[in-house]
Structures are given as C-alpha cells and as structure tokens.
Design an enzyme around this catalytic site. Structure first.
Site, PDB file in Angstrom:
ATOM      1  CG  HIS A 101      -2.494  -0.838   1.455  1.00  0.00           C
ATOM      2  ND1 HIS A 101      -2.199  -2.356   1.122  1.00  0.00           N
ATOM      3  CD2 HIS A 101      -4.099  -0.709   0.314  1.00  0.00           C
ATOM      4  CE1 HIS A 101      -3.746  -3.137   1.126  1.00  0.00           C
ATOM      5  NE2 HIS A 101      -3.786  -1.506   0.464  1.00  0.00           N
ATOM      6  N   GLY A 102       1.958   0.730   0.399  1.00  0.00           N
ATOM      7  CA  GLY A 102       3.302   2.421   0.755  1.00  0.00           C
ATOM      8  C   GLY A 102       4.047   2.274   1.333  1.00  0.00           C
TER       9      GLY A 102
END
Lengths: 417, 516
Positions: free
Chosen positions: B329-330
C-alpha cells in the site's frame, strides 16, 4: 420498450458529456450566441488556444502538468451556462450545510464547503468570515507599518496637516456575523492598540468604527466588503469636521442599482441576497477635471446613464464592483475651488464614493492607491513630489500596501533634508 | 488522467467509446482499446509508458517460454525446471521493477538511518502511477500460465490490452487474466451491458465526486489544523471523514472501472461489497478490496502453506502476508504497521476471541468491527510524525475542540454528508430496489447467499445496479418494470449532471493513488 429506453438513456448521457466540447466549438463558429467566457469568475475562459503554447510538442502536451491543468480548466469553463452550473453546485452544497447548521443551532454558515464566505439569513448578508489575530492579517497589523510611516510623515513635514480616517471593511468589525463564532478574532481593542494608540499627537485621527449594529447593517453593503456611498459620506463628514472641508448632509440621492450582487456574493457563489446602491450628488462635481495615471476602470463621473437611460455600470449585475468601486491613481483639478491648495490622499476603493466630495475642497487633489497599484516611490517621495498642503490617509492597516507597494511604507527622510 | 476529471469525462471517454463502437471487428476494437489505454497512461506519464510497454513485452516473453512444450528429447522434469526458472525470473523481474521505483527511497532511508550515514543513495524517483496494480496483474498472468490454469497469450497486443486496459490500469481492481482470457476475443457488447455499465460508472463517479471529495475536505482540514487546534470532536470527525473518503474513493473508482469494462463487454469481478457493515475483521477483509485480498491469498498465502500448516507456522505466514499487504500500500513504515495490525487482529479472531465474538449481539459485533477498522485507518492515514498528536486529540488530550470554537471546526457542516455516507455504506438502496422490482412484478424476493463468499461474489457480476438479484421477471409485468427502470435511468442522468457540475466547478478533487 426497454431497449428504446436504454438507447435514449445512453444517447442522453453521451450528449451530456459532449456538451462542453460542443459549446467550445460553437463559441468559435457562432460567438454571438455561444460563449466560453465566465461573467462570474472574471478571467476564467474555455479558450483552449491560450492553454497550449505555440510550438509545444506532443511530448510537451503529454508531460506538462501546467498544460494539463489548463486543459482541465478550459474544458470545465466550456460547460454551457458555466456560471449557472457553478452557482447550482454551490447551492447544493449550501443546502446540505444549512441542514447541518439547523441541527447544530447555527444561523450563520459557509456558502459552500471550504468557503471563506458566510451566509446569514437573519440579516440577509453574505459576509466574509472574520479575521483572527493569529492570521496573516493580524500579524501584519501588529507590525503597524502604515501607522509608523504616517507618524514619520507628520514628524518630517510639520507644515503639512496629516489626517488619518480609519476605514473599516465589513470583515473587520465586531458586527460581522461570524465574529462571535471564531476563536481569537480581531476585535476593536486590537485594532485600536495597533492604530490609534500608535499614532502621534501630530496626526488628526478619526476612528470611524461602526457605531451600532444598525449602523453596520445599513451602512455596509450586504454582499460586499465596501460600505455604501451614503455611509462613506458620513465618514467624509467626520473628516470634514476636523479638516474644515465642506460638509454634505442630506444630499440629493439617486437610487442607482437595485438588485446588485457584490463581490462576496460572487466569490461566495451565493446569490440569495441582493444589494442596493444609492448614490448621492455632489454639487459642482461636473466641473472637476480628472486625469487618470493608472487605473483599472475609467474614472467615470458617477450616476452616468447610457443611451437607454440605464446606469452605466448596470451591465448584468456582476460588474458594478469594478465600475463603481474600482481604484485608480488619479489627479483632480477643480478650477472652481476657492483656494490654490493641494491635497494628497492615500486611499483604496472604499473612497470612490467620496472622491468628488474630497476634490471639491482643493484646487488639486491627488488620489493614490498603493494597495492596488505598484507605487514605486516612498510615501515621503510622493509628499516631496506634490508638496501638498494636506495629507489624508483613508485606511486601516498596511498589509495590502506591503504586498503591492512595499517601498511606499519605508520611513524615508524628506528630500530637502 | 483520472476518471473524475473534465479531461477524461468530456474529451477522452466519449472519443474512446464512440470510436470503439464504430469499429466493427473484434481485433480492431482490441487494438483501439490498447491504443487509448496507452494514451490514457501517457497523459502525465509519457516516459513511464515505456516502462509499461517493457513490462508487457517481458511478461509476454516469459509466458511464451513457459508455455513451450518440452523439446524433442527433453525430459519432463527438465522442462519443469526450466519453467520454474522462468517463473522465478518473471517474479523477480516484476517485483524488482516495482520495488526499485516504489521502494528504493524508502529502503535507502531506512538503511541509512540504521547505519547513520548516506550509505545508500536516495534517488527520489517519481513513482510511475499504477505500477502496483499492473505489476500484480502481470504477475498473476505469468503465475497462472506456469500453473497451467491459462494458456499463454500468443498475441502480444492482447496481452498488452489486458495489462494496460485503462479502466483498471491506475487504481484496480486487480483483474486476473483467467477472468478475462476468454473475453479478449469472445466478449459480447450489448445494449443491456452498456447501459448497466454506464449506470455503475455514474454511481462510482458520484461516490468519488459527491461523497469522497467532500469528506476529503474535512479530513484534510483536521489534519492540517493539528490535534491541539481541533480537540476530540475535530479528531474523531476527521477520522470519520477519512474513513468515508477512502471507502468511497476506492469503491467509487472500482465501480467506475467495472462499469467502463462492462460498457465494452468485459465482466470484472466486484471489488468492494459493503465492507463497513462487517461484523468482524475477517469479514471486513472478505468485503474490502476483494481483488487484492484474493491475490495475496492465492499467490502468497496459499503457496506458503495456507491454513494447512502448524499453528505456529500459520501465524508466521499470516504476519508475512499482511506485512507484504501493508507494504504494497505504500513505501513507509506506517503502512507496514497497518498491515501487521490487521494480521494480528485476524490471528486473534481465528485463535482467541473469534468464537466469543460470534456469540455477541450483532450490534456489538458491528461496533467492534467499526472501531477496529477506523483505528486501522488512523494508522494508514497518518505518518509517524502526525500520529502521536492526533491520537492524543482523539482521547481528549486537547479538550473537546482544542483551541478552536465548534463553529470554526466546521464538523457540523458535514452532518448531512455523514448521514448520506452512512446510508451509501450499506446495501439498503440496492435491497430496496430489488424488493421493489420483485413487488412490481408480483414475485417473491429471494436474496442471494450470505455476502462475502466467493460464489456470491461471482454471482454478483451480472447484476445491473443491485448487489442482490431478484427471481426472474415474467414478461407480462415488463412494461410496469420498464417505467420504474426509466425513473431510475432519469435519476442516474440527474446524478451524472450533478457530478459534472461538481467537476466543472473545480471542486476539491484529491488523487490519493499517487503512492500506488
């Protein structure tokens, strides 16, 4: 039947999303009947020619974010009835906000999500949410730059009468509908501490704070930060009483515009309330000659009518602001004056309604607006240039002057020193 | 280019669709779809479109190599080893490319902070938008080819169209190749599908523009003002706003993607199934970003052994999977923390309190899930620097409203919006619609199976606007139903008009997929 409905549905959706492009094309084919120019948001246009620079390559168009943003803005502005569309969107948001306000017991609420402007049903006002002391406005006011330079002018030029008329916009008073709703607002005590209390005894000071709620509601335009022409005249008369100017009480009035939307209504996208402009007549004003040096609107005589008998600045209700309250750097020569005196007036757009009245007292009056126009000289430099008998400052704080004409606020020595 | 923009809606999409349907031949339509998809990506990423093309070409070659029959005289085991080597290379290539562009800076900074010097240069690479999504799609393709679940795609243009297809390119859903393999050449565009897809697109656009973007205003404002200025009311309102923002943003984009695909004859699987009505975290993850959950389940969790291992090993596997999920996600530690947070919760539900939870009243279960996923969003949303002060505000460390007045917080402005968001987070409207249709035609309403099961997800694929289907309608009642459906179509057109008004107004339109 079902298939027919589906076809109509699909075609309708396709036509709908093609409307902006179609409108853009038609505005070039038939500009009289189609437009991509917005009246409400001055400068916003759907012209795609202005977006893509000449000589831009395909790679430039694909990669340059500023071109993308320009195309995005141009396509949006190409929507038919663009002004009505954005007003509708704001109204929709405001409807939701109003429900939230009703549930929470607030009668004042922003005009759309994230707006700096508020909607006040009770007083029928579209206002600007009041400034707070820790905002840039409050911090700039605490620097007292304008007052310090006024003190210097008075000190360095003892033969010149210096007068300050503290002029309040609607967002700077405690009668602003949002005043009691925000934390740490700029109140009158704070303003006096950074203006009246700072000015020297050599300066004539008039603190023209609204006298009452009624004064505020009737004296300031309900959809603007400006005061009404008649309220401006009230302020003029206060200055006149200390400066030995001609006073004008109960002048002949002219209802100039009814149903006008001020700048707060336009920028707040809230056309719920209109304002009325009631102007007044200054006897002998027609004999004053005007010379504009820098202006964003012609220094038109007030009350001018066009060939149809309509007030000259009544052109679709959006442009009254620019026509009437537009600022300028100009000079008035009054051959009918009973003296040879000169007055240097430092002001802003608040003073437009009373410019003729001020100019009626002098042979020569120079109006300069360093908030809206770059004035390269220092304040003392202008005094040296025009050698006025009187200097009158209509203003409150130097924030906008510091942004536009920072040199103006420098405390300089006179040329003859 | 994003779906919720004037450029996409008023220029790109009409041209893409009109030309698509003017082209009669399937092959020409596929080529056109590839071309416009590349143009869509190149708008803003003209250099990184080359990276996308390289990814397509390399994955194409890997799959072709794996699909090669054993050469004359080659032993089957030898061919299997060769294919495995190809697979490993393909996986390494895809992860390396994504890892380099997405995680180089993050890893470099982390290593440098440990060693206390600039040992690894921080290259500050611009992240190619959508690389996380199209990389997973490419991975799913080569892995499925390796597993023999799908034949290798011999036509590179078709593979390119699958990987680069603009509906799902930058924000998912992660479409498995086997889902669309047959649809590349054998999909059927129809008026029914087109209008169904159009309705879904408009609903998705409304979620994004009218709900997510509005909630984003409050969320961003509370974050910008900071804990001491907003107090508990502001902090909780900001977190609630973010909770709604991220759901309607993601699910809105997925709806738009699925709707666009359906317009062109593709049937993608549903990606969100009302996750905020969940009664447990396990259920939440069966409803939230279903395609991502399924990807990590099928390609990471099950190869690690799934649930057919010892408990200790299973716990480790779960933490690995959820750590990777968070990292995907990041490129920041708080995303990893977020993933591990859910890993711990899922382990807890499975091994410790799950049975107890199931015995509690439904309301308590809902509140349990709501509290936990909101807490999860707090970790997801805030950086390590922002979290402590914001958390302090949440628990009242700065009073109710901090240094601001209640009016100034503007939280009260969003009460109606929160009400609408709450309603839209539930399947109430589709259920009412489904029941209404059944009532009109005088048949019994039969809801589908319990939500969340894979079978249920698959069966939802064809439903026009509903998450539940009615029993088949008799022809004699078709006219009455058509009138009602006409009213729905008019409502959808009005919704489209309102969305366009919001876009045209230049209303706040944040793009939160920059990190993907």
């Amino acid at each position: 039947m079902r298939e027919f409905i589906q076809i109509v549905f699909s075609v309708a959706a396709l036509i709908f999303v093609l409307l902006p492009v179609a409108n853009n094309v038609m505005s070039q084919v038939d500009p009289e009947n189609y437009t991509v120019e917005s009246k409400l948001t001055a400068g916003k246009t759907g012209s795609l020619e202005e977006v893509v620079p000449l000589g831009a390559t395909a790679l430039d168009v694909l990669s340059d974010k500023s071109i993308h943003e320009g195309i995005e803005a141009a396509l949006s502005a190409s929507a038919p009835c663009y002004d009505q569309v954005i007003l509708f969107n704001a109204a929709l948001q405001r409807t939701a906000i109003a429900q939230g306000a009703a549930l929470s017991g607030f009668s004042v609420y922003p005009t759309f999500f994230g707006s700096k402007y508020y909607h006040d049903d009770e007083n029928e006002i579209i206002g600007f949410i009041t400034y707070q002391r820790d905002s840039s406005v409050g911090k700039e006011m605490e620097k007292q730059k304008l007052m310090k330079v006024v003190n210097a002018i008075a000190s360095n030029n003892p033969d010149i009468r210096v007068c300050v008329d503290l002029v309040y916009t609607s967002r700077m008073t405690e009668y602003n509908s949002s005043f009691g709703l925000v934390s740490n607002p700029i109140n009158h005590d704070f303003i006096r501490a950074n203006t009246v209390d700072v000015l020297s005894d050599e300066v004539l000071v008039i603190d023209d704070y609204p006298e009452s709620q009624d004064d505020y509601v009737t004296g300031w335009i309900s959809t603007e930060h400006h005061w009404t022409p008649l309220r401006a005249l009230t302020s003029y008369n206060k200055v006149a009483s200390v400066m030995d100017w001609m006073e004008y009480h109960d002048p002949d009035t002219v209802a100039v515009v009814d149903g006008w939307y001020g700048s707060y209504a336009r920028m707040g996208l809230d056309m719920s309330f209109t304002s009325q402009m009631v102007d007044f007549v200054v006897p002998g004003a027609e004999s004053i000659q005007w010379k504009n040096y820098v202006t964003n609107s012609a220094m038109l005589p007030k009350n001018t009518m066009d060939e149809n008998g309509e007030p000259l600045f009544m052109d679709g209700s959006y442009m009254v602001y620019d026509r009437y309250y537009g600022s300028s750097y100009c000079e008035a020569i009054n051959e009918e004056a009973d003296n040879e005196r000169t007055c240097l007036v430092v002001c802003n757009s608040m003073i437009r309604p009373i410019k003729e009245a001020v100019a009626s007292n002098y042979y020569q009056t120079i109006f300069v607006d360093p908030s809206n126009y770059l004035v390269a000289q220092t304040f003392q430099g202008l005094v040296d240039k025009y050698a006025p008998d009187d200097v009158v400052i209509f203003g409150l704080e130097g924030r906008t002057i510091a942004q536009k004409s920072p040199n103006f606020l420098s405390v300089a020595k006179p040329a003859n020193e | 280019m994003v779906f919720s923009s004037s450029t996409f809606l008023f220029a790109f999409l009409p041209v893409a669709l009109v030309v698509y349907f003017l082209l009669i031949k399937r092959e020409l339509r596929n080529i056109w779809l590839l071309v416009v998809s590349l143009a869509f990506y190149a708008w803003g990423e003209p250099v990184y479109v080359l990276l996308l093309l390289v990814s397509i070409a390399v994955n194409y070659l890997f799959a072709i190599c794996m699909a090669e029959k054993p050469k004359h005289g080659e032993m089957r085991q030898s061919a299997a080893r060769r294919n495995k080597a190809m697979l490993i290379l393909a996986v390494v290539f895809n992860i390396a490319v994504m890892g380099f562009f997405k995680y180089e800076g993050f890893l470099a900074e982390s290593i440098n902070s440990v060693v206390g010097s600039e040992l690894v240069p921080v290259l500050e690479l611009a992240l190619p938008i959508g690389i996380s999504f199209y990389t997973l799609q490419a991975l799913s393709y080569v892995i499925d080819v390796y597993r023999g679940q799908v034949p290798a795609q011999r036509n590179i243009l078709h593979l390119g169209m699958y990987i680069a297809c603009f509906p799902q390119l930058i924000a998912g859903p992660i479409v498995r190749y086997k889902t669309v393999a047959k649809q590349i050449l054998h999909r059927k565009e129809s008026l029914e599908r087109f209008t169904s897809g159009l309705r879904l697109f408009v609903v998705g656009l409304a979620k994004k523009v009218l709900l997510a973007n509005v909630c984003a205003l409050l969320a961003d404002k509370m974050l910008a003002m900071g804990g001491p200025s907003i107090g508990a009311i502001g902090a909780w309102a900001g977190l609630l706003a973010y909770t709604f923002q991220i759901f309607f943003d993601f699910s809105g984009y997925s709806d738009m993607a699925i709707g666009l695909g359906r317009m062109m004859g593709f049937e993608y699987l549903r990606n969100f199934n009302y996750p905020y009505i969940s009664k447990s975290i396990a259920e939440f993850w069966r409803r939230w970003h279903i395609s991502l959950y399924a990807f990590f389940r099928d390609y990471v969790y099950i190869p690690l052994g799934g649930s057919r291992v010892s408990t200790g090993r299973w716990v480790v596997n779960a933490l690995i999977v959820w750590g990777i999920t968070g990292l995907w996600h990041g490129a920041a530690w708080h995303y990893v923390l977020w993933g591990l947070y859910y890993g711990v919760l899922l382990i807890g539900e499975k091994l410790i309190w799950g049975k107890l939870l199931a015995k509690l009243p439904g309301v308590i279960q809902h509140l349990y899930a709501i509290f936990l996923f909101m807490l999860g969003w707090l970790i997801f949303w805030l950086s390590e620097d922002q979290l402590p002060q914001y958390a302090q505000a949440l628990v009242g460390g700065f009073g109710l409203t901090g240094t601001s007045t209640l009016w100034e917080l503007t939280v009260w402005e969003y009460i109606p919006v929160f009400g609408l968001c709450t309603l839209a987070s539930t399947p109430l409207i589709p259920m009412v619609w489904a029941r209404m249709k059944a009532w009109i035609v005088g048949v019994s309403y039969v809801p589908m199976k319990q939500a969340g099961s894979v079978a249920h997800v698959k069966s939802l694929a064809g439903a026009p606007l509903c998450s539940l289907e009615c029993v088949a309608v008799s022809k004699s009642k078709a006219a009455a139903l058509a009138v009602v459906e006409l009213a729905v179509d008019i409502a959808v057109l009005v919704l489209l008009a309102v969305c366009c008004a919001s876009l045209v107004s230049g209303s706040y339109n944040p793009f939160i997929y920059f990190q993907f």
